[in-house]
Design a protein around this motif. Structure first.
Motif, PDB file in Angstrom:
ATOM      1  N   THR A 271       0.820  -1.212   0.000  1.00  0.00           N
ATOM      2  CA  THR A 271       0.000   0.000   0.000  1.00  0.00           C
ATOM      3  C   THR A 271       0.856   1.265   0.000  1.00  0.00           C
ATOM      4  O   THR A 271       1.969   1.275   0.540  1.00  0.00           O
TER       5      THR A 271
ATOM      6  N   LYS B  99      -2.965   5.070   0.550  1.00  0.00           N
ATOM      7  CA  LYS B  99      -4.321   5.381   0.070  1.00  0.00           C
ATOM      8  C   LYS B  99      -4.847   4.219  -0.757  1.00  0.00           C
ATOM      9  O   LYS B  99      -5.992   3.833  -0.650  1.00  0.00           O
ATOM     10  N   ASN B 100      -3.996   3.730  -1.651  1.00  0.00           N
ATOM     11  CA  ASN B 100      -4.360   2.659  -2.573  1.00  0.00           C
ATOM     12  C   ASN B 100      -3.551   1.419  -2.195  1.00  0.00           C
ATOM     13  O   ASN B 100      -2.538   1.519  -1.497  1.00  0.00           O
TER      14      ASN B 100
ATOM     15  N   GLN C 201       2.574   7.717  -4.125  1.00  0.00           N
ATOM     16  CA  GLN C 201       1.135   7.503  -3.873  1.00  0.00           C
ATOM     17  C   GLN C 201       0.344   7.440  -5.176  1.00  0.00           C
ATOM     18  O   GLN C 201      -0.693   8.075  -5.320  1.00  0.00           O
ATOM     19  N   SER C 202       0.862   6.667  -6.125  1.00  0.00           N
ATOM     20  CA  SER C 202       0.160   6.519  -7.408  1.00  0.00           C
ATOM     21  C   SER C 202      -0.110   5.053  -7.721  1.00  0.00           C
ATOM     22  O   SER C 202      -0.182   4.661  -8.874  1.00  0.00           O
TER      23      SER C 202
ATOM     24  N   GLN D 148      -2.708   3.462  -7.581  1.00  0.00           N
ATOM     25  CA  GLN D 148      -3.991   3.213  -8.268  1.00  0.00           C
ATOM     26  C   GLN D 148      -3.787   2.941  -9.753  1.00  0.00           C
ATOM     27  O   GLN D 148      -4.651   2.360 -10.414  1.00  0.00           O
ATOM     28  N   ASN D 149      -2.628   3.345 -10.299  1.00  0.00           N
ATOM     29  CA  ASN D 149      -2.372   3.138 -11.730  1.00  0.00           C
ATOM     30  C   ASN D 149      -1.766   1.769 -12.026  1.00  0.00           C
ATOM     31  O   ASN D 149      -1.530   1.438 -13.178  1.00  0.00           O
TER      32      ASN D 149
ATOM     33  N   THR E  54      -1.578  -2.464 -11.903  1.00  0.00           N
ATOM     34  CA  THR E  54      -2.283  -3.727 -11.675  1.00  0.00           C
ATOM     35  C   THR E  54      -1.210  -4.806 -11.553  1.00  0.00           C
ATOM     36  O   THR E  54      -0.149  -4.717 -12.168  1.00  0.00           O
TER      37      THR E  54
END
Ligand code: AMP
Ligand code: GLY
Length: 425
Positions: free
Chosen positions: A205, A208-209, A320-321, A323-324, A326
């Motif tokens: 993590t 945040k994501n 903190q990126s 989320q981009n 997978t």
């Protein structure tokens, strides 16, 4: 970029091997590392808890990122140490700040956190020296077996499971009144015994994501059929057959998401791995423990299945990126079988010459307790857990067969291993 990885076990060799494959890497340093990590990076003779020594190395080698393998430096606040120092605060640290690491560093903290966010775990109460008699009353209200946990870090030895009430009362007294585990047992968590099958789930993590890594199962007991004393881990398997989509969805909804929500609500900026030690009771997951790092020997089976560039994932954590990103996985099974020194987990010899690694075919050898002989340059044993032999296969059985075939080619005096890894899956 230049990366410094802290630690010296099989987990760290697996991480070092993976980091060394990244095109984003310039030079990899490992402190203190082992004979295996010296083949994929540069070992520095600094302990992972020597913060001033690490600081100097970071400045001298122009380190951009520090990746923390074991829990001790995290619980001792290495991330906070970096943030508080203007000379090194620009360095990315992969591993939580101290408050986040308390999820592992204090069982009582972890239990209170789980209660606040409705995360399923065994019912429990915490006691101190002054409340010893209440603790004994509480034990009287439970059914055997009894689970007693030293609150603080105790090198994996702080959990005691007692079959009888007498034994439990005795243990509780020794832990609280006679400081059996030093300051770690100033508080003791007593909890309900859960009966089921265990597994380890990992996320990475950025605070945040998060991304979910492959789950794994480890084998903690020294003896075949899960008998005898606990060890640091005798082997691991990933994936875990019973952790199907339906079960993992429960893990996500009931455990991972509420944990993330709790960390955010409490303002804990957690950048690193969370290891959920879970138990499946009937069809439902419960948290046995949190750890603030990857597991060992789970990492030796998890990391070879990860197709992503690990440095790119760590950069995303820092920025903190996440989320981009997978996660891309090798669908095959990975199995790791640990070779240990005769006598482990009690007293064992060190300094035995290890031979045969050059004959290994179709498996990876991740070193744990190994070193290099100062005069002869030979690889020698330097710990209880010596090396993990990891293989990939279309089935768990095929992967295990490769690991065991290659184990036969490796030799050192007193070589021991479990020949039944995966037996219960
Ligand atoms: P821990 O150090 O918290 O992972 O505990 C060590 C081991 O003790 C776990 O892997 C479990 O096998 C066992 N254990 C811990 N808590 C419980 C519990 N509440 N019920 C049953 N077994 C437990
Ligand atoms: N394999 C369990 C641990 O790393 O704590």
């Amino acid at each position: 970029m230049n990366i410094l990885l802290l630690g010296s076990g099989g987990r760290e060799h697996a991480l070092a091997w993976k980091l060394s494959e990244s095109h984003l890497l310039t030079t990899l340093f490992i402190a203190p590392g082992n004979a295996g990590t010296s083949k994929v990076g540069i070992n520095l003779p600094i302990q992972a808890t020597d913060f001033p020594g690490i600081r100097l190395a970071v400045l001298e080698h122009h380190i951009d990122m520090v990746v923390v393998g074991p829990e001790d430096p995290l619980v001792n606040g290495i991330h906070d140490f970096f943030l508080a120092d203007p000379d090194i605060r620009h360095v990315s640290v992969i591993g939580p700040v101290r408050e986040g690491a308390m999820l592992e560093g204090s069982k009582d903290f972890a239990k209170q956190f789980m209660n606040r966010y409705g995360i399923p775990t065994a019912r429990h109460k915490t006691f101190e020296k002054a409340s010893l008699s209440e603790g004994i009353n509480f034990l009287n209200s439970l059914k055997p077996p009894y689970v007693l946990k030293a609150d603080g870090l105790a090198a994996g030895k702080g959990v005691i499971i007692c079959k009888t009430l007498n034994e439990a009362v005795n243990e509780l007294t020794v832990m609280l009144q006679h400081s059996k585990f030093g300051t770690a047992s100033q508080k003791v968590v007593i909890e309900e015994f859960l009966s089921g099958i265990e597994l380890s789930v990992f996320i990475l993590t950025d605070g945040k994501n998060y991304v979910t890594l492959p789950e794994a199962k480890d084998y903690k007991k020294i003896g075949e059929g899960d008998t005898g004393p606990n060890t640091g881990g005798m082997g691991s398997v990933s994936p875990v057959k019973f952790a199907d989509n339906h079960f993992m969805e429960k893990v996500t909804q009931r455990i991972i998401l509420p944990t993330m929500k709790g960390l955010i609500a409490e303002g804990i900026e957690y950048k690193g791995f969370i290891f959920f030690g879970l138990i499946k009771v009937d069809e439902d997951p419960y948290v046995i423990e949190y750890n603030c790092r990857l597991g060992d020997p789970e990492t030796e089976s998890v990391i070879p299945r990860l197709r992503n560039d690990l440095v790119a994932l760590f950069k995303a954590v820092d920025e903190q990126s996440l989320q981009n990103d997978t996660i891309s996985l090798d669908p095959r099974y990975a199995t790791s079988v640990m070779l240990v020194s005769k006598g482990y987990p009690d007293a064992y010899d060190k300094g035995k010459v290890i031979a045969g690694e050059e004959d290994v075919r179709g498996s990876m050898v991740f070193h744990a307790g190994t070193g290099i002989h100062a005069e002869t340059g030979e690889v020698i044993t330097n710990g209880g857990r010596v090396m993990a032999v990891t293989s990939l296969g279309d089935t768990m059985e095929q992967a295990l067969e490769k690991s065991y075939n290659n184990i036969a080619k490796l030799s050192f005096e007193g070589k021991c291993f479990r020949s039944d890894i995966g037996f219960d899956l």
